[in-house]
Design an enzyme around this catalytic site. Structure first.
Site, PDB file in Angstrom:
ATOM      1  N   ASN A   1     -13.844   9.486  -1.152  1.00 50.45           N
ATOM      2  CA  ASN A   1     -14.338   8.399  -2.014  1.00 50.45           C
ATOM      3  C   ASN A   1     -13.859   7.012  -1.359  1.00 50.45           C
ATOM      4  O   ASN A   1     -12.833   6.723  -0.873  1.00 50.45           O
ATOM      5  CB  ASN A   1     -13.540   8.449  -3.276  1.00 50.45           C
ATOM      6  CG  ASN A   1     -14.186   9.521  -4.251  1.00 50.45           C
ATOM      7  OD1 ASN A   1     -15.242  10.057  -3.934  1.00 50.45           O
ATOM      8  ND2 ASN A   1     -13.384   9.707  -5.054  1.00 50.45           N
TER       9      ASN A   1
ATOM     10  N   GLN B   1      -9.264  13.559   0.250  1.00 52.27           N
ATOM     11  CA  GLN B   1      -8.444  14.370  -0.674  1.00 52.27           C
ATOM     12  C   GLN B   1      -9.090  15.566  -0.478  1.00 52.27           C
ATOM     13  O   GLN B   1     -10.167  15.957  -0.125  1.00 52.27           O
ATOM     14  CB  GLN B   1      -8.834  14.157  -2.178  1.00 52.27           C
ATOM     15  CG  GLN B   1      -8.105  12.649  -2.416  1.00 52.27           C
ATOM     16  CD  GLN B   1      -8.167  12.520  -4.074  1.00 52.27           C
ATOM     17  OE1 GLN B   1      -7.687  13.213  -4.743  1.00 52.27           O
ATOM     18  NE2 GLN B   1      -8.789  11.381  -4.402  1.00 52.27           N
TER      19      GLN B   1
ATOM     20  N   HIS C   1      -4.199   0.180   8.191  1.00 56.90           N
ATOM     21  CA  HIS C   1      -4.779   0.277   6.991  1.00 56.90           C
ATOM     22  C   HIS C   1      -6.269  -0.328   6.996  1.00 56.90           C
ATOM     23  O   HIS C   1      -6.852  -0.242   5.854  1.00 56.90           O
ATOM     24  CB  HIS C   1      -3.894  -1.000   6.100  1.00 56.90           C
ATOM     25  CG  HIS C   1      -4.111  -1.130   4.621  1.00 56.90           C
ATOM     26  ND1 HIS C   1      -3.917  -0.182   3.627  1.00 56.90           N
ATOM     27  CD2 HIS C   1      -4.906  -2.282   3.986  1.00 56.90           C
ATOM     28  CE1 HIS C   1      -4.258  -0.892   2.447  1.00 56.90           C
ATOM     29  NE2 HIS C   1      -4.990  -2.010   2.732  1.00 56.90           N
TER      30      HIS C   1
ATOM     31  N   HIS D   1      -6.769   2.084   1.851  1.00 60.32           N
ATOM     32  CA  HIS D   1      -6.147   3.118   3.099  1.00 60.32           C
ATOM     33  C   HIS D   1      -7.326   4.045   3.510  1.00 60.32           C
ATOM     34  O   HIS D   1      -7.630   5.012   2.638  1.00 60.32           O
ATOM     35  CB  HIS D   1      -4.839   3.196   2.767  1.00 60.32           C
ATOM     36  CG  HIS D   1      -4.152   3.619   4.172  1.00 60.32           C
ATOM     37  ND1 HIS D   1      -3.327   2.599   4.765  1.00 60.32           N
ATOM     38  CD2 HIS D   1      -4.238   4.578   4.938  1.00 60.32           C
ATOM     39  CE1 HIS D   1      -2.799   3.334   5.858  1.00 60.32           C
ATOM     40  NE2 HIS D   1      -3.489   4.600   6.116  1.00 60.32           N
TER      41      HIS D   1
ATOM     42  N   CYS E   1       0.454   3.351   3.461  1.00 62.69           N
ATOM     43  CA  CYS E   1       0.806   2.857   4.832  1.00 62.69           C
ATOM     44  C   CYS E   1       2.380   3.497   5.252  1.00 62.69           C
ATOM     45  O   CYS E   1       3.100   3.861   4.470  1.00 62.69           O
ATOM     46  CB  CYS E   1       0.935   1.159   4.772  1.00 62.69           C
ATOM     47  SG  CYS E   1      -0.673   0.416   4.893  1.00 62.69           S
TER      48      CYS E   1
ATOM     49  N   HIS F   1      -8.616   7.596   4.002  1.00 65.36           N
ATOM     50  CA  HIS F   1      -8.008   8.796   3.449  1.00 65.36           C
ATOM     51  C   HIS F   1      -9.000   9.579   2.861  1.00 65.36           C
ATOM     52  O   HIS F   1      -9.838   9.031   2.275  1.00 65.36           O
ATOM     53  CB  HIS F   1      -6.590   8.468   2.591  1.00 65.36           C
ATOM     54  CG  HIS F   1      -7.168   8.272   1.234  1.00 65.36           C
ATOM     55  ND1 HIS F   1      -7.477   6.868   0.970  1.00 65.36           N
ATOM     56  CD2 HIS F   1      -7.047   8.940   0.084  1.00 65.36           C
ATOM     57  CE1 HIS F   1      -7.472   6.839  -0.300  1.00 65.36           C
ATOM     58  NE2 HIS F   1      -7.417   7.946  -0.931  1.00 65.36           N
TER      59      HIS F   1
ATOM     60  N   CYS G   1       0.794  -1.237   0.016  1.00 62.96           N
ATOM     61  CA  CYS G   1       0.046   0.069   0.126  1.00 62.96           C
ATOM     62  C   CYS G   1       0.883   1.251   0.061  1.00 62.96           C
ATOM     63  O   CYS G   1       1.750   1.357   0.723  1.00 62.96           O
ATOM     64  CB  CYS G   1      -0.982  -0.119   1.392  1.00 62.96           C
ATOM     65  SG  CYS G   1      -1.742   1.632   1.401  1.00 62.96           S
TER      66      CYS G   1
ATOM     67  N   SER H   1      -9.291   4.613  -5.425  1.00 64.51           N
ATOM     68  CA  SER H   1      -8.011   3.671  -5.663  1.00 64.51           C
ATOM     69  C   SER H   1      -7.405   2.929  -4.877  1.00 64.51           C
ATOM     70  O   SER H   1      -6.346   2.222  -5.108  1.00 64.51           O
ATOM     71  CB  SER H   1      -6.966   4.838  -6.584  1.00 64.51           C
ATOM     72  OG  SER H   1      -6.435   5.512  -5.703  1.00 64.51           O
TER      73      SER H   1
END
Length: 348
Positions: free
Chosen positions: A155, A170, A115, A166, A54, A168, A51, A163
Site C-alpha cells: 500500500n 507486507q 525513509h 517508509h 527507520c 515497505h 518513524c 500507515s
C-alpha cells in the site's frame, strides 16, 4: 467494435474474475464538486526519528529495529493472522452462521533504510534485493504445510491507507486461499479445460497484437491497462513466460521484474507530477497442495487518482450496489501513461 464505439457507454468482461465493468467515457466532462485531497509530495527526510520502520528506531510494538543497510524483514507487531489461532466455536448455531479457523503469518518487509524513497526513486539493484527477498519469503512460507497462500502486497500513500510512508510492503501467509486468488484459480482452470491453453498467455498474445493498451515492457514482462480495468489507471503486470510463482524466476527474470516495477511506478509519478498512491500485489500459485498448472504469475496495480493529483476515484453508489464503473477508457489511460517519460523527475 471500432475505436469510436468505445466512446459510448458499454460494458467489458473480466475473465479473471467473471465480472463485468461499465465503461462511460462521456462522463469525463462532468463537473467535479466532490472531495479534493492534498497532493502527495516527495519527502526529503532520509531518516525520521519518529518513524517506527527507520533503522535503529523502536517499533510500535516496542521492539528495536537493527541498523539495517538494505532489506529488513520482521513479523508484524500487530498481525492480522496468528500461527496458533484456535478454531471458533460454532456448535448449535445456524448453518448460515459459518466460521472457520484461519491461521497464518504476517510479515513486514522494509525495502530500504532511506525513509524518503519509493520504488520509483530506488536504484534498480536495490529493487532486485527486494525481489530476492520476496522469492525467499515465498519459498519459506509456502513450505509450511499449514499455509495455503502467500500474498505479497504494497500500500503506497496515505490515500490508500498506508500507515507509514517508509518504503515497505507486507506479506500475509494464510491457511486458506483468499477470495481474489481463489476466484482467479477457478477462472484459470475453467479456461484451460475449455481451450487447452493458459488464459493469461492468450491474453498476453492479444495485447501484444493490438498494442493499444500496452504501457511498457521489457524482455520478461508486459504492463497493460487491462481491457477490463476498473480503476482509472489500473495496470496488469504479466510475465511473458508461463511461470506460476516468483519462486520459479531466474536471475534475469528477477532483474526484469525490478526494472518493470520501476518503469511502472515512475510513469505513475510523472502522470500527475506527484508521489502516486496505489495498492499493488502479486497473484501466483497457491501453496495448498494442488498442482495448479493453470497458474500464470501476474501483478495488479490499483491506483485511485482520477483527474489529477488531488481528485480520486470513489467506489460508491452504483459500484457498490450494481457493478464496477469507470469513465476514461483503458485505451486512453494506457496512451496517457505511455506518453509520460519513463525517467523520473521529482517535483517540488
Amino acid at each position: 467494435m471500432s475505436e469510436s464505439a468505445y466512446q459510448f457507454p458499454h460494458r467489458r468482461y473480466n475473465p479473471l474474475r467473471c465480472q463485468w465493468v461499465l465503461i462511460s467515457p462521456h462522463r469525463t466532462q462532468r463537473p467535479w464538486q466532490g472531495e479534493v485531497n492534498p497532493s502527495a509530495g516527495f519527502s526529503e527526510l532520509h531518516y525520521d526519528p519518529t518513524c517506527y520502520l527507520c533503522p535503529g528506531n523502536e517499533r510500535a510494538g516496542g521492539h528495536p529495529n537493527p541498523r539495517y543497510e538494505n532489506v529488513f524483514i520482521f513479523d508484524n507487531d500487530y498481525a492480522a493472522l496468528l500461527p496458533d489461532s484456535p478454531a471458533p466455536q460454532t456448535e448449535g448455531k445456524s448453518s448460515l452462521l459459518r466460521a472457520e479457523q484461519e491461521r497464518g503469518r504476517c510479515r513486514v518487509l522494509c525495502f530500504h533504510p532511506d525513509h524518503s524513497l519509493t520504488v520509483a526513486l530506488m536504484e534498480e539493484p536495490d529493487i532486485v534485493r527486494v525481489v530476492d527477498a520476496w522469492v525467499e519469503q515465498y519459498k519459506e512460507l509456502a513450505a509450511n504445510p499449514a499455509i495455503g497462500y502467500v500474498q505479497i502486497f504494497e500500500n503506497r500513500g496515505a490515500m490508500m491507507g498506508a500507515s507509514n510512508p517508509h518504503p515497505h510492503c507486507q506479506i500475509w501467509a494464510t491457511e486458506h486461499v483468499p477470495d481474489e486468488p481463489a476466484i482467479e484459480t477457478e477462472s484459470l482452470k475453467a479456461y484451460q479445460e475449455k481451450h487447452g491453453s493458459c488464459l493469461l498467455c492468450d491474453y498476453l498474445k492479444t495485447e501484444t497484437r493490438e498494442q493499444t493498451r500496452i504501457v511498457c515492457e521489457n524482455d520478461e514482462f508486459l504492463v497493460v491497462v487491462p481491457w477490463w480495468a476498473v480503476w482509472p489507471f489500473e495496470t496488469l503486470v504479466l510475465a511473458k513466460r508461463h511461470v506460476g510463482s516468483i519462486a520459479e524466476f531466474s536471475g534475469a527474470q528477477r532483474a526484469a521484474l525490478a526494472n518493470i516495477l520501476k518503469q511502472t511506478t515512475t510513469r505513475y509519478d510523472n502522470l500527475f507530477e506527484t508521489s502516486f498512491p496505489y495498492t499493488m500485489g502479486f497473484h501466483q500459485t497457491p501453496c495448498d497442495g494442488g498442482g495448479h498448472p493453470e497458474w500464470h504469475f501476474h501483478g495488479h496495480y490499483y491506483p485511485p487518482l482520477l483527474r489529477s493529483a488531488t481528485v480520486r476515484k470513489f467506489m460508491v453508489g452504483f459500484e457498490m450496489l450494481g457493478m464496477p464503473q469507470r469513465d476514461i477508457t483503458p485505451e486512453s489511460a494506457a496512451e496517457r501513461l505511455r506518453a509520460v517519460s519513463k525517467v523520473h523527475f521529482t517535483w517540488k
